[in-house]
Design an enzyme around this catalytic site. Structure first.
Site, PDB file in Angstrom:
ATOM      1  N   CYS A 116       4.275  30.669  22.011  1.00  0.00           N
ATOM      2  CA  CYS A 116       5.231  29.753  22.664  1.00  0.00           C
ATOM      3  C   CYS A 116       4.541  28.686  23.509  1.00  0.00           C
ATOM      4  O   CYS A 116       5.168  27.690  23.865  1.00  0.00           O
ATOM      5  CB  CYS A 116       6.205  30.542  23.529  1.00  0.00           C
ATOM      6  SG  CYS A 116       7.181  31.715  22.576  1.00  0.00           S
ATOM      7  N   HIS A 250       9.607  25.581  28.601  1.00  0.00           N
ATOM      8  CA  HIS A 250       9.817  26.372  27.384  1.00  0.00           C
ATOM      9  C   HIS A 250      11.148  27.097  27.531  1.00  0.00           C
ATOM     10  O   HIS A 250      11.486  27.579  28.608  1.00  0.00           O
ATOM     11  CB  HIS A 250       8.671  27.356  27.206  1.00  0.00           C
ATOM     12  CG  HIS A 250       8.932  28.370  26.135  1.00  0.00           C
ATOM     13  ND1 HIS A 250       9.347  28.008  24.871  1.00  0.00           N
ATOM     14  CD2 HIS A 250       8.864  29.727  26.143  1.00  0.00           C
ATOM     15  CE1 HIS A 250       9.509  29.112  24.147  1.00  0.00           C
ATOM     16  NE2 HIS A 250       9.232  30.159  24.892  1.00  0.00           N
ATOM     17  N   ASN A 280      15.349  30.561  21.544  1.00  0.00           N
ATOM     18  CA  ASN A 280      13.910  30.388  21.751  1.00  0.00           C
ATOM     19  C   ASN A 280      13.267  29.954  20.430  1.00  0.00           C
ATOM     20  O   ASN A 280      13.201  30.744  19.494  1.00  0.00           O
ATOM     21  CB  ASN A 280      13.328  31.718  22.253  1.00  0.00           C
ATOM     22  CG  ASN A 280      11.837  31.630  22.552  1.00  0.00           C
ATOM     23  OD1 ASN A 280      11.173  30.662  22.181  1.00  0.00           O
ATOM     24  ND2 ASN A 280      11.319  32.646  23.219  1.00  0.00           N
TER      25      ASN A 280
END
Ligand code: UT7
Length: 323
Positions: A116, A250, A280
């Site tokens: 990520c 994020h 996500n």
């Protein structure tokens, strides 16, 4: 004395798969509910890719939009960096598939694996290459198809992720305008590799590769490490949270985003949130959010934007960008 060369943001673009899957639809597949997902994560829906929507396909679409916005051509691009955990193939890199799709004949390219945090890592590498004079324009792309690596038998993880791609086109600027990447800050702690990982190969070999996460442990580290990375970016540049126009974090969990915002004392009106719409999307989440907020007019030229991410590795980091 000449001005220091900076990597300025020339354009952004993004791509989301056509298929939207709501929490209610997830609840038809696994033992979960819209209430649980919304309350614990802020997620309301995610996009899932069709078979043709691979990391390379989506990344190329996002890159085309970034080039168009910048008014630049594929031939202007010197390098393509693709942050992905779900490449089309183990090799060649997703980046060279995108190079071919764009016809970016002057570009070299490679993939970058930092889960990520991949987009922040990619920005940092691109910034260094531009400042060193190696290339004058770099596409940094985050493109992910987590729907192919999530385990639909694990309700604790499968409801959290979505697919998509975002791209940022950075270009060298010697004008001394003050715009561009001001600093990037990268970190990793491999001793925490076992709290978030994908077993086996990725991409097309979906049957053998599944994401595993100890959510509570990741959560425990996330707010602390992200707040530290954000403070590092501020301290390095002699800035305070008040100077920040936008935080583009994020997008893993609304509670993590709120926690970092609170630690910074930033009103939520200055935080870009897409986790409700996209879930996500790992390395794609920041460039997707950045592109959305630029296109809808929230993020304006001249503004100061702080980016941060944390993911499998653990890896984490931050970047400060003057538009
Ligand atoms: O991008 C990479 C970084 N990743 C992250 O930042 C993720 C970080 N972690 C998180 O976001 C959160 O830890 C989760 C959203 C993954 C989980 O939230 P939580 O508040 O930590 O829940 P939990 O794992 O402690 O589970 C609480 C309860 C459990 O039931 P019991 O044991 O209390 O009876 C779970 O079995 O919720 C249950 N549960 C679910 N219930 C309905 C777990 N998943 C689900 C689900 N639907 N999908």
């Amino acid at each position: 004395m000449s001005e220091p060369r900076r990597a300025v943001l020339a354009g952004t673009g993004s791509y989301l798969p056509e298929q939207i899957v709501t929490n209610a639809q997830m609840a038809e597949r696994v033992d979960t509910s819209d209430e649980w997902i919304t309350e614990r994560t802020g997620i309301r829906q995610r996009h899932f890719a069709a078979p043709h929507e691979t990391a390379a396909y989506m990344g190329a679409e996002a890159a085309r939009r970034a080039l168009a916005q910048a008014g630049m051509t594929p031939a202007d691009v010197g390098a393509i960096i693709v942050a992905t955990s779900t490449p089309d193939q183990a090799f060649p890199a997703t980046a060279v598939h995108i190079q071919a799709a764009l016809g970016a004949k002057n570009a070299f390219g490679f993939d970058l694996a930092a889960a990520c945090s991949g987009f922040i890592y990619g920005l940092s590498v691109a910034d260094a290459m531009i400042r060193a004079g190696q290339v004058s324009a770099v596409l940094v792309i985050g493109s992910e198809v987590y729907s192919r690596i999530i385990d639909f038998n694990d309700r604790g993880t499968c409801v959290l992720f979505g697919d998509g791609a975002g791209a940022a086109l950075l270009r060298a600027d010697d004008s001394g305008s003050g715009a561009g990447l001001l600093s990037t800050h990268l970190h990793a702690d491999g001793t925490l590799a076992d709290i978030l990982y994908v077993d086996g190969a990725t991409g097309q070999r979906d049957k053998s590769a599944y994401l595993v996460m100890n959510g509570r442990e990741v959560f425990r580290h996330a707010v602390t490490l992200l707040a530290a990375a954000v403070n590092e970016a501020l301290t390095t540049n002699n800035l305070t949270p008040n100077d920040i126009d936008w935080l583009v974090p994020h997008q893993a969990n609304r509670r993590i985003i709120d926690g970092v915002g609170r630690k910074l004392g930033l009103p939520m009106g200055r935080v870009v949130v897409t986790v409700d719409q996209h879930a996500n999307t790992s390395a794609a989440s920041i460039p997707l959010a950045l592109d959305l907020a630029r296109r809808d007019g929230r993020i304006q030229p001249g503004q100061l934007v702080l980016l941060e991410a944390l993911g499998g590795g653990l890896t984490w980091g931050s970047a400060l960008l003057r538009l």
